[in-house]
Design a protein around this motif. Structure first.
Motif, PDB file in Angstrom:
ATOM      1  N   ARG A  46      77.058 -33.586 -11.483  1.00 40.40           N
ATOM      2  CA  ARG A  46      75.133 -32.567 -11.832  1.00 40.40           C
ATOM      3  C   ARG A  46      74.255 -33.570 -12.333  1.00 40.40           C
ATOM      4  NH1 ARG A  46      77.771 -27.345 -14.171  1.00 40.40           N
ATOM      5  NH2 ARG A  46      79.800 -26.676 -13.481  1.00 40.40           N
ATOM      6  N   ASP A  73      82.977 -33.377 -10.775  1.00 42.78           N
ATOM      7  CA  ASP A  73      82.088 -32.512 -10.493  1.00 42.78           C
ATOM      8  C   ASP A  73      80.819 -31.902 -12.052  1.00 42.78           C
ATOM      9  OD1 ASP A  73      80.357 -29.495 -10.954  1.00 42.78           O
ATOM     10  OD2 ASP A  73      81.339 -29.339 -12.738  1.00 42.78           O
ATOM     11  N   TYR A  95      74.069 -29.434  -8.149  1.00 39.61           N
ATOM     12  CA  TYR A  95      74.102 -30.799  -8.360  1.00 39.61           C
ATOM     13  C   TYR A  95      72.575 -31.636  -7.694  1.00 39.61           C
ATOM     14  CZ  TYR A  95      78.248 -29.312  -8.004  1.00 39.61           C
ATOM     15  OH  TYR A  95      80.059 -28.440  -8.478  1.00 39.61           O
ATOM     16  N   THR A 134      85.522 -25.775 -10.009  1.00 36.48           N
ATOM     17  CA  THR A 134      85.489 -26.839 -10.287  1.00 36.48           C
ATOM     18  C   THR A 134      86.253 -28.134  -9.707  1.00 36.48           C
ATOM     19  OG1 THR A 134      84.785 -28.397 -12.704  1.00 36.48           O
ATOM     20  CG2 THR A 134      86.773 -27.530 -12.082  1.00 36.48           C
ATOM     21  N   ILE A 193      81.645 -22.511  -3.500  1.00 36.49           N
ATOM     22  CA  ILE A 193      81.288 -22.923  -4.747  1.00 36.49           C
ATOM     23  C   ILE A 193      79.822 -21.786  -5.442  1.00 36.49           C
ATOM     24  CG2 ILE A 193      80.772 -24.399  -6.679  1.00 36.49           C
ATOM     25  CD1 ILE A 193      81.433 -27.252  -4.130  1.00 36.49           C
TER      26      ILE A 193
END
Length: 301
Positions: free
Chosen positions: A130, A126, A214, A122, A207
């Protein structure tokens, strides 16, 4: 303890199912040999996950591509079909699609398994980032195809055209490599889409599922249904010992104890495997919230 750890870390049963589903929905092998898009009757049907219409092997249509195409046209019957399809799948299983039925989700899963000195779980911003997938859904999938139209009143699939890396990987690159007639289509837009694809691949190593978290508008649609879908997760408070193992193993950064049906949960099942007391269950018709509490009290009385 070692046996439980091995069980909780194994994702290959899910990956095998993902691979099988990807092969079934992209089984038009002649498309890869000829560099052509399948145009049979099955192409009129949507598949649940983000699977590019232009992939040479794709047998069905991507819901996001179909939604843009129908919103920007006068064929309202098809628009109702696509909308109904999304509501049906979302209401039935929510983001289970993301975890089990999306080929591009599988690609990100496998990319994240590539070793890297330090994975990024994270970072600051973050949670705010999103929200971007909902903005992309509203702007590029709905508003632009509706209002930015040509002289005939036809909209364009702006998300597919400007953003979607799945379309570039599954459709754009294979078609350019396999079919010489597509070489003339290479230009700044193709280059831009490949930049996005390369960035997505690199970020997926660092990630876990950055596109899903995202960017993906299909994930945004199904996320809205997660709290109310028929397929649900439930945490048994009587069994839960609040050890935090479920939250620790969740790669989407969800705490099932706080919200078992979070909009970010892709139903991968890692939390269930990690729970030492089997407090987490999933399935259809599982009671949650006040209904579950009333049922427990009724049984105890």
């Amino acid at each position: 303890m070692a046996e439980n750890k091995k069980k909780s870390s194994s994702e290959w049963p899910r990956h095998r199912f993902q691979i099988l589903w990807a092969m079934l929905t992209n089984s038009y092998l002649a498309g890869f040999s000829k560099g052509q898009i399948y145009q049979g009757q099955l192409k009129k049907l949507c598949v649940p996950g983000l699977n590019c219409y232009s992939c040479p092997g794709a047998l069905g249509s991507c819901p996001i591509g179909a939604l843009q195409a129908t919103l920007g046209s006068w064929d309202f019957k098809l628009a109702f079909y696509v909308g109904g399809f999304l509501m049906f799948v979302g209401g039935l299983i929510g983001r289970f699609v993301c975890g089990w039925l999306c080929p591009f989700g599988l690609i990100q899963d496998l990319l994240h398994k590539i070793p890297f000195p330090k994975k990024l779980r994270t970072f600051r911003g973050d949670k705010l980032l999103r929200k971007l997938k909902y903005v992309i859904l509203l702007v590029f999938v709905i508003l632009l195809p509706l209002f930015l139209v040509d002289i005939l009143g036809q909209g364009a699939p702006w998300f597919c055209k400007l953003i979607c890396p799945a379309g570039t990987l599954e459709g754009g690159v294979p078609l350019v490599l396999l079919n010489n007639t597509f070489h003339s289509a290479i230009g700044w837009l193709y280059a831009w889409k490949n930049v996005i694809l390369v960035a997505t691949i690199l970020l997926s190593i660092l990630i876990y599922r950055p596109f899903c978290k995202y960017v993906c508008p299909l994930g945004a649609v199904y996320a809205l249904f997660n709290p109310i879908s028929m397929f649900r997760y439930r945490v048994d408070e009587d069994k839960c010992i609040h050890c935090g193992k479920c939250a620790h193993v969740c790669k989407m950064n969800v705490d099932p104890v706080k919200n078992a049906n979070s909009t970010e949960c892709i139903r991968c099942g890692l939390c269930k495997k990690a729970c030492p007391t089997d407090a987490i269950s999933s399935g259809f018709g599982i009671k949650t919230g006040r209904k579950a509490e009333d049922e427990v009290l009724r049984q105890k009385s």
